[in-house]
Design an enzyme around this catalytic site. Sequence first.
Site, PDB file in Angstrom:
ATOM      1  N   HIS A   1       0.836  -1.203   0.000  1.00 53.12           N
ATOM      2  CA  HIS A   1       0.000   0.000   0.000  1.00 53.12           C
ATOM      3  C   HIS A   1       0.873   1.255   0.000  1.00 53.12           C
ATOM      4  O   HIS A   1       0.566   2.239  -0.684  1.00 53.12           O
ATOM      5  CB  HIS A   1      -0.912   0.006   1.230  1.00 53.12           C
ATOM      6  CG  HIS A   1      -2.072  -0.934   1.137  1.00 53.12           C
ATOM      7  ND1 HIS A   1      -1.920  -2.294   1.015  1.00 53.12           N
ATOM      8  CD2 HIS A   1      -3.406  -0.710   1.143  1.00 53.12           C
ATOM      9  CE1 HIS A   1      -3.101  -2.875   0.959  1.00 53.12           C
ATOM     10  NE2 HIS A   1      -4.036  -1.933   1.040  1.00 53.12           N
TER      11      HIS A   1
ATOM     12  N   HIS B   1       0.163  -4.115   9.132  1.00 52.47           N
ATOM     13  CA  HIS B   1       1.605  -4.255   8.970  1.00 52.47           C
ATOM     14  C   HIS B   1       2.277  -3.870  10.274  1.00 52.47           C
ATOM     15  O   HIS B   1       1.719  -3.127  11.092  1.00 52.47           O
ATOM     16  CB  HIS B   1       2.124  -3.343   7.854  1.00 52.47           C
ATOM     17  CG  HIS B   1       1.942  -3.892   6.472  1.00 52.47           C
ATOM     18  ND1 HIS B   1       2.797  -4.815   5.915  1.00 52.47           N
ATOM     19  CD2 HIS B   1       0.995  -3.641   5.533  1.00 52.47           C
ATOM     20  CE1 HIS B   1       2.391  -5.104   4.685  1.00 52.47           C
ATOM     21  NE2 HIS B   1       1.301  -4.410   4.441  1.00 52.47           N
TER      22      HIS B   1
ATOM     23  N   ASP C   1       7.511  -2.378   8.456  1.00 57.62           N
ATOM     24  CA  ASP C   1       7.058  -2.488   7.062  1.00 57.62           C
ATOM     25  C   ASP C   1       6.791  -1.113   6.465  1.00 57.62           C
ATOM     26  O   ASP C   1       7.082  -0.870   5.284  1.00 57.62           O
ATOM     27  CB  ASP C   1       5.781  -3.325   6.994  1.00 57.62           C
ATOM     28  CG  ASP C   1       5.925  -4.669   7.669  1.00 57.62           C
ATOM     29  OD1 ASP C   1       7.072  -5.150   7.764  1.00 57.62           O
ATOM     30  OD2 ASP C   1       4.909  -5.240   8.100  1.00 57.62           O
TER      31      ASP C   1
END
Length: 310
Positions: free
Chosen positions: A180, A221, A225
């Site tokens: 994302h 996450h 990350d």
Amino acid sequence: MSFYIGREASKLWKRICAETVTEINLLAENWKYILGGLICQYIHGLAARGVHYFHRPGPTLQDLGFFLLPELGLDKAYISETVFSFIFLSFILWTFHPFFVKSKKIYTVLIWCRVLAFLVACQFLRIITFYSTQLPGPNYHCREGSKFARLPRPDNIMEVLLVVPRGMLYGCGDLIFSSHMIFSLVFVRTYNKYGTKSFVKQCAWVAVVIQSLLIIASRKHYTVDVVVAWYTVNLVIFCIDKKLPELPDRSNGGGPLLPLTKDNKSKEENLKLMNGNYGDSADWRPRTQINGKVMEDGNVVHVEAVINGS
């Protein structure tokens, strides 16, 4: 009023048709890059599904972001996806604005060639990273007891090769670093360079920061990350952007259809020399001759007056 609306609609239709012809010509020259980028998107999805087979649920790792940010909960997990969808769709619509708006700066095909190059490089690094080490997913569907935490052994090759939206929503194991964040940062940085609205640029960066916090608060996450995505994606874009040819700027209402290469520039210079156009157009300003000396306009010196002492 109806005549005015009809006239504006006719102008819009002509603009769309003219832009379509231009973009089709660009697509005919750059279709390999577009197709290659789309194929790499599929490979990335395939790799993310493949690592899910290796995922083993376990205790959630200790994380500073989880300690600082309150957990949103499963019922509010949609908030981060809503912010991401807004960034994603807004960028796509902006890349197609040259079809509808008179004032434009980019070509749609060329901007997507550039964006796909950034995405492919970042996703290649991401695949290497999450296959190197599989972490227990912090998301709710990746925890022990969830039916999505482990994928059963595939019955046939088509089950592996078929990438479905459900698999992308309920993936586990592809953690470092956030996909994302890759898309969001690539889109925002691209608009930051080629967009024209300063206020929109500022809002876009704020939206990415908010999305970063929401991803952690939603436990989709780990903090690492998101942090790794921030510096990796920006460094990749910085390096690749310097290697790619600069896009032609359409904001002045003209310019070449494609960026000039060194060969094209040298051909232009040779053509100017053959036609007798030496140097810059600035060198062809009107000049005045005084007492055997050629002077540029605006810098005429009255030599005789100086000699006579007057």
